[in-house]
Design an enzyme around this catalytic site. Structure first.
Site, mmCIF file in Angstrom:
data_model
loop_
_atom_site.group_PDB
_atom_site.id
_atom_site.type_symbol
_atom_site.label_atom_id
_atom_site.label_comp_id
_atom_site.label_asym_id
_atom_site.label_seq_id
_atom_site.Cartn_x
_atom_site.Cartn_y
_atom_site.Cartn_z
ATOM 1 N N ASP A 136 0.878 -1.172 0.000
ATOM 2 C CA ASP A 136 0.000 0.000 0.000
ATOM 3 C C ASP A 136 0.914 1.220 0.000
ATOM 4 O OD1 ASP A 136 -1.599 2.168 0.634
ATOM 5 O OD2 ASP A 136 -2.700 1.150 2.226
ATOM 6 N N TYR A 172 -10.232 14.220 -5.608
ATOM 7 C CA TYR A 172 -9.521 13.561 -6.707
ATOM 8 C C TYR A 172 -8.816 14.603 -7.570
ATOM 9 C CZ TYR A 172 -8.814 10.703 -10.908
ATOM 10 O OH TYR A 172 -8.270 10.046 -11.983
#
Length: 259
Positions: free
Chosen positions: A62, A155
């Site tokens: 991750d 985003y």
């Protein structure tokens, strides 16, 4: 034509490379005889990729977890013998909604994975890249990194941040012979854009089909981008023909005019 393809044997690390754009890039470099290490959080997807493309190396990681990034770069050092190319592809779509409806947790998670993750990976990859004779970094941004994107502010903020990060890194790392560029994909065919279109359709109270038409109406070519289109540019940026391209944010989008 040899100058249009990367040299054989490049040592390449691709984050989130087990599906979508990352997978297409991993397959393209493998076909170009590169040594490829792919990280992803999906162990099953990594297993499928490794089985389908012999020679690809994999590691579960991750990119928002600093310890996981440290272990991943150690894998690159040991298994690849160093690093020539880093493709910073990991990212999530983030939440859809008006800013006052978004949770702090969703905002932070989007920024941590999409933007901070690239910082963490480059920070630890830099010493290895400086030892390369062909160092290159490709940061995957989005057309949302050059256009405003209502209802998708976390985003878009992360993708604009990647462009600034890229241009600054290019200045910082250029004297070390390391080229740094960003690719800004448009509407890329696949499950991710389907979920984005679905979420936005729900937020605006219209059908999926109508929302998809709105997206494509903003593309001059009126079609989606294929993951392989992004992979092709990635290869070119690491080829001799791209040796003097650095600090650029290059769209692969069919000319998206609005989102």
């Amino acid at each position: 034509m040899d100058k249009m393809l990367p040299a054989k044997g490049l040592r390449v690390l691709i984050t989130a490379g087990a599906s979508g754009i990352g997978e297409a890039i991993a397959r393209a470099f493998a076909e170009a005889d590169a040594k490829v290490l792919v990280c992803d959080i999906d162990a099953n997807a990594l297993e499928r990729l490794a089985a389908d493309v012999p020679g690809i190396l994999t590691v579960v990681a991750d990119v928002s977890d600093e310890a996981a990034v440290t272990a991943m770069l150690e894998d690159a050092r040991v298994k690849l013998g160093g690093l020539d190319v880093l493709v910073n592809n990991a990212g999530i779509s983030g939440p859809t909604g008006r800013i006052d409806t978004l949770s702090v947790e969703d905002i932070r998670r989007t920024l941590d994975i999409d933007l901070l993750g690239q910082f963490l990976v480059v920070r630890q990859a830099a010493p290895l890249l400086r030892q390369s004779e062909a160092g290159a970094i490709i940061n995957i941004s989005s057309v949302a990194g050059r256009l405003g994107y209502g209802l998708r502010t976390p985003y878009a903020a992360s993708k604009w941040g990647i462009v600034g990060f890229t241009q600054s890194l290019a200045k910082e790392m250029g004297p070390d012979g390391i080229r740094v560029n960003a690719i800004l994909p448009g509407i890329v065919r696949g499950p991710r854009i389907e979920s984005v279109i679905r979420a936005r359709a729900e937020a605006e109270g219209i059908s999926y089909a109508d929302m998809e038409k709105q997206y494509l109406a903003n593309v001059s070519l009126r079609r989606m981008v294929e993951p392989e289109d992004v992979a092709g540019l990635s290869l070119f940026l690491c080829a001799p023909a791209g040796a003097n391209i650095s600090g650029q944010a290059i769209s692969v989008c069919g000319n998206v005019e609005n989102i």
